[in-house]
Design a protein around this motif. Structure first.
Motif, mmCIF file in Angstrom:
data_model
loop_
_atom_site.group_PDB
_atom_site.id
_atom_site.type_symbol
_atom_site.label_atom_id
_atom_site.label_comp_id
_atom_site.label_asym_id
_atom_site.label_seq_id
_atom_site.Cartn_x
_atom_site.Cartn_y
_atom_site.Cartn_z
ATOM 1 N N LEU A 44 0.814 -1.213 0.000
ATOM 2 C CA LEU A 44 0.000 0.000 0.000
ATOM 3 C C LEU A 44 0.847 1.263 0.000
ATOM 4 O O LEU A 44 0.416 2.308 -0.482
ATOM 5 C CB LEU A 44 -0.959 -0.012 1.192
ATOM 6 C CG LEU A 44 -2.010 -1.126 1.170
ATOM 7 C CD1 LEU A 44 -2.828 -1.110 2.452
ATOM 8 C CD2 LEU A 44 -2.910 -0.994 -0.043
ATOM 9 N N GLU A 45 2.065 1.192 0.531
ATOM 10 C CA GLU A 45 2.927 2.372 0.575
ATOM 11 C C GLU A 45 3.434 2.761 -0.811
ATOM 12 O O GLU A 45 3.456 3.931 -1.166
ATOM 13 C CB GLU A 45 4.102 2.138 1.528
ATOM 14 C CG GLU A 45 3.675 2.056 2.982
ATOM 15 C CD GLU A 45 4.856 1.794 3.901
ATOM 16 O OE1 GLU A 45 6.002 1.926 3.451
ATOM 17 O OE2 GLU A 45 4.601 1.446 5.062
ATOM 18 N N THR A 46 3.825 1.767 -1.605
ATOM 19 C CA THR A 46 4.353 2.060 -2.943
ATOM 20 C C THR A 46 3.272 1.973 -4.017
ATOM 21 O O THR A 46 3.503 2.382 -5.154
ATOM 22 C CB THR A 46 5.489 1.071 -3.320
ATOM 23 O OG1 THR A 46 4.956 -0.250 -3.363
ATOM 24 C CG2 THR A 46 6.634 1.148 -2.320
#
Length: 135
Positions: free
Chosen positions: A113-115
């Motif tokens: 979800l971060e990238t």
């Protein structure tokens, strides 16, 4: 009885009739596989002496022409699917193009979800032999 069936409906005639009826080449080949398999079993059980489907060939048909969705069609599908629980699946399908089995094989560990990246590492497939029939 077997002779009558094979004479009245030889495989090239059957395949041609299926093609003219608009059946897909995949269906025609599937019918051939089923007939060949059934006749192999009949030979094994000594109901018939040989399997004529072993020498029959399915006709070489032109591949089915793919008609991709227009951009307007895609937008309509996304609009309709937006209120459904699988909206993300449709969005990812149009954006990235994985197959259904690849989607079904996704796990949360495949999603970053971060990238904003999704890695397809596995796929799920229906095991057609697990249909419950006794062989």
């Amino acid at each position: 009885m077997t002779t009558t069936v094979t004479q009245s409906c030889s495989s090239p005639d059957l395949y041609l009739a299926m093609d003219q009826a608009g059946k897909s080449r995949h269906l025609i080949k599937a019918v051939h596989r089923v007939v060949r398999s059934c006749l192999n079993e009949a030979v094994r059980r000594r109901v018939v002496s040989h399997n004529p489907a072993l020498i029959a060939r399915t006709p070489r048909l032109e591949p089915d022409e793919v008609q991709p969705l227009t951009l307007a069609d895609v937008r309509r599908v996304l609009a309709v699917s937006a209120s459904r629980r699988n909206a993300l699946r449709w969005s990812l399908a149009f954006g990235h193009g994985p197959r259904q089995g690849e989607f079904l094989g996704l796990r949360w560990s495949d999603v970053d979800l971060e990238t904003g990246e999704v890695q397809i590492r596995a796929q799920l497939q229906r095991q057609i032999w697990q249909h419950g029939c006794l062989l």
